[in-house]
Design a protein around this motif. Structure first.
Motif, PDB file in Angstrom:
ATOM      1  N   CYS A  16       0.441  -1.248   0.297  1.00  0.00           N
ATOM      2  CA  CYS A  16       0.050  -0.002  -0.018  1.00  0.00           C
ATOM      3  C   CYS A  16       0.815   1.723   0.050  1.00  0.00           C
ATOM      4  CB  CYS A  16      -0.997   0.116   1.386  1.00  0.00           C
ATOM      5  SG  CYS A  16      -0.288   0.076   2.629  1.00  0.00           S
ATOM      6  N   GLY A  17      -0.057   2.605   0.044  1.00  0.00           N
ATOM      7  CA  GLY A  17       1.572   3.364   0.032  1.00  0.00           C
ATOM      8  C   GLY A  17       1.389   3.929   0.499  1.00  0.00           C
ATOM      9  N   ALA A  18       2.535   5.639   0.472  1.00  0.00           N
ATOM     10  CA  ALA A  18       3.363   6.478   2.021  1.00  0.00           C
ATOM     11  C   ALA A  18       2.486   7.415   2.034  1.00  0.00           C
ATOM     12  CB  ALA A  18       4.493   6.568   1.652  1.00  0.00           C
ATOM     13  N   ASN A  19       0.671   7.873   0.662  1.00  0.00           N
ATOM     14  CA  ASN A  19       0.378   8.550   1.516  1.00  0.00           C
ATOM     15  C   ASN A  19      -1.261   8.488   1.722  1.00  0.00           C
ATOM     16  OD1 ASN A  19       1.843  10.902   0.078  1.00  0.00           O
ATOM     17  ND2 ASN A  19       1.605   9.749  -1.695  1.00  0.00           N
ATOM     18  N   TYR A  20      -2.215   8.673   1.813  1.00  0.00           N
ATOM     19  CA  TYR A  20      -3.664   8.755   2.436  1.00  0.00           C
ATOM     20  C   TYR A  20      -4.802   8.404   1.167  1.00  0.00           C
ATOM     21  CZ  TYR A  20      -1.872   9.447   6.933  1.00  0.00           C
ATOM     22  OH  TYR A  20      -1.217   9.435   8.346  1.00  0.00           O
ATOM     23  N   GLY A  21      -4.052   8.403  -0.058  1.00  0.00           N
ATOM     24  CA  GLY A  21      -5.033   8.155  -1.042  1.00  0.00           C
ATOM     25  C   GLY A  21      -5.659   9.528  -1.283  1.00  0.00           C
ATOM     26  N   LYS A  22      -6.932   9.552  -2.015  1.00  0.00           N
ATOM     27  CA  LYS A  22      -8.129  10.332  -2.174  1.00  0.00           C
ATOM     28  C   LYS A  22      -8.396  10.729  -2.171  1.00  0.00           C
ATOM     29  CE  LYS A  22      -5.965  11.107  -7.051  1.00  0.00           C
ATOM     30  NZ  LYS A  22      -5.953  10.753  -8.285  1.00  0.00           N
ATOM     31  N   ASP A  23      -9.380   9.503  -1.039  1.00  0.00           N
ATOM     32  CA  ASP A  23     -10.535   9.633   0.186  1.00  0.00           C
ATOM     33  C   ASP A  23     -11.075   8.576   0.960  1.00  0.00           C
ATOM     34  OD1 ASP A  23     -13.418   8.086   0.061  1.00  0.00           O
ATOM     35  OD2 ASP A  23     -13.740   8.555  -1.379  1.00  0.00           O
ATOM     36  N   GLU A  24     -11.167   9.114   2.001  1.00  0.00           N
ATOM     37  CA  GLU A  24     -11.118   9.097   2.988  1.00  0.00           C
ATOM     38  C   GLU A  24     -11.606   7.545   3.612  1.00  0.00           C
ATOM     39  OE1 GLU A  24     -13.588   9.857   7.778  1.00  0.00           O
ATOM     40  OE2 GLU A  24     -13.634  11.026   6.323  1.00  0.00           O
ATOM     41  N   SER A  25     -12.309   6.606   2.528  1.00  0.00           N
ATOM     42  CA  SER A  25     -12.444   5.022   2.794  1.00  0.00           C
ATOM     43  C   SER A  25     -11.367   4.479   2.406  1.00  0.00           C
ATOM     44  CB  SER A  25     -13.377   5.152   1.923  1.00  0.00           C
ATOM     45  OG  SER A  25     -12.924   5.167   0.569  1.00  0.00           O
ATOM     46  N   TYR A  26     -10.540   5.126   2.071  1.00  0.00           N
ATOM     47  CA  TYR A  26      -8.774   4.659   2.080  1.00  0.00           C
ATOM     48  C   TYR A  26      -8.566   4.269   3.214  1.00  0.00           C
ATOM     49  CZ  TYR A  26      -9.087   5.377  -2.937  1.00  0.00           C
ATOM     50  OH  TYR A  26      -9.609   5.730  -3.888  1.00  0.00           O
ATOM     51  N   VAL A  27      -8.280   4.967   3.801  1.00  0.00           N
ATOM     52  CA  VAL A  27      -7.655   4.901   5.329  1.00  0.00           C
ATOM     53  C   VAL A  27      -8.182   4.340   5.992  1.00  0.00           C
ATOM     54  CG1 VAL A  27      -6.845   6.934   7.513  1.00  0.00           C
ATOM     55  CG2 VAL A  27      -7.509   7.885   5.342  1.00  0.00           C
ATOM     56  N   LYS A  28      -9.098   4.127   6.100  1.00  0.00           N
ATOM     57  CA  LYS A  28     -10.569   3.127   7.030  1.00  0.00           C
ATOM     58  C   LYS A  28     -10.689   2.283   6.693  1.00  0.00           C
ATOM     59  CE  LYS A  28     -14.466   6.703   7.432  1.00  0.00           C
ATOM     60  NZ  LYS A  28     -16.144   7.127   7.643  1.00  0.00           N
ATOM     61  N   ALA A  29     -10.328   1.375   5.271  1.00  0.00           N
ATOM     62  CA  ALA A  29     -10.359   0.174   4.967  1.00  0.00           C
ATOM     63  C   ALA A  29      -8.692   0.075   4.844  1.00  0.00           C
ATOM     64  CB  ALA A  29      -9.922   0.287   3.269  1.00  0.00           C
ATOM     65  N   ALA A  30      -7.200   0.733   5.460  1.00  0.00           N
ATOM     66  CA  ALA A  30      -6.498   0.886   6.253  1.00  0.00           C
ATOM     67  C   ALA A  30      -6.375   0.108   7.425  1.00  0.00           C
ATOM     68  CB  ALA A  30      -5.063   1.474   6.054  1.00  0.00           C
ATOM     69  N   HIS A  31      -6.803   0.641   8.506  1.00  0.00           N
ATOM     70  CA  HIS A  31      -7.279   1.077   9.294  1.00  0.00           C
ATOM     71  C   HIS A  31      -7.685  -0.864   9.879  1.00  0.00           C
ATOM     72  CE1 HIS A  31      -7.375   1.450  13.666  1.00  0.00           C
ATOM     73  NE2 HIS A  31      -8.708   0.875  13.880  1.00  0.00           N
ATOM     74  N   ARG A  32      -8.838  -0.695   9.125  1.00  0.00           N
ATOM     75  CA  ARG A  32      -9.771  -2.044   9.440  1.00  0.00           C
ATOM     76  C   ARG A  32      -8.861  -3.127   8.846  1.00  0.00           C
ATOM     77  NH1 ARG A  32     -12.814  -5.014  12.224  1.00  0.00           N
ATOM     78  NH2 ARG A  32     -14.389  -6.224  11.291  1.00  0.00           N
ATOM     79  N   LEU A  33      -7.838  -3.237   7.989  1.00  0.00           N
ATOM     80  CA  LEU A  33      -7.275  -4.357   7.714  1.00  0.00           C
ATOM     81  C   LEU A  33      -6.570  -4.338   8.646  1.00  0.00           C
ATOM     82  CD1 LEU A  33      -6.201  -6.715   5.895  1.00  0.00           C
ATOM     83  CD2 LEU A  33      -4.675  -4.845   4.858  1.00  0.00           C
ATOM     84  N   GLY A  34      -5.415  -3.800   9.249  1.00  0.00           N
ATOM     85  CA  GLY A  34      -4.933  -4.370  10.013  1.00  0.00           C
ATOM     86  C   GLY A  34      -5.394  -4.348  11.585  1.00  0.00           C
ATOM     87  N   GLU A  35      -7.086  -3.937  12.312  1.00  0.00           N
ATOM     88  CA  GLU A  35      -7.675  -4.375  12.575  1.00  0.00           C
ATOM     89  C   GLU A  35      -8.057  -5.681  12.562  1.00  0.00           C
ATOM     90  OE1 GLU A  35     -12.224  -3.379  14.847  1.00  0.00           O
ATOM     91  OE2 GLU A  35     -10.513  -1.279  14.297  1.00  0.00           O
TER      92      GLU A  35
END
Length: 124
Positions: A16-35
């Motif tokens: 995955c990227g070192a940026n947060y992406g263009k949409d807040e859903s990317y951040v939520k998905a990354a956090h959820r994956l780690g969880e």
């Protein structure tokens, strides 16, 4: 199931990227994956650092009790371009070596949205 090989996933390699992406859903998905990795007892292997989506997934996995391994190319560590890695770091000489180590250590692979560069690495 008789006749089927059952394999347990112990380590998942996430691209995955070192940026947060263009949409807040990317951040939520990354956090959820780690969880989810943490709750299912699956350790994380990734590119290292704490920036962007990489940071989201690695911090969430570590907070939920999983081991985290960041495989980092020396080019990134010399200039401190990636932030702090949560967990252990394995430093390698080249980007190619990093990809080889990620393939060697991972039982499965996940790519989160983050651009063509990440897709190119994932498809190798």
């Amino acid at each position: 199931m008789e006749g089927f090989l059952v394999r347990t996933l112990e380590k998942i390699c996430v691209f995955c990227g070192a940026n947060y992406g263009k949409d807040e859903s990317y951040v939520k998905a990354a956090h959820r994956l780690g969880e989810v990795l943490g709750k299912r007892g699956i350790n994380l292997i990734y590119r290292g650092g704490s920036l962007g989506l990489m940071g989201c997934v690695s911090i969430a996995a570590a907070v939920h009790g999983r081991r985290v391994l960041g495989i980092i190319s020396l080019a990134f560590t010399e200039k401190n371009l990636i932030g702090k890695t949560y967990g252990k770091e394995l430093k390698v000489a080249t980007m190619h070596e990093r990809l080889l180590k990620m393939k060697e250590f991972g039982d499965a692979f996940i790519a989160l949205l983050g651009g063509s560069v990440h897709w190119r690495n994932f498809s190798k």
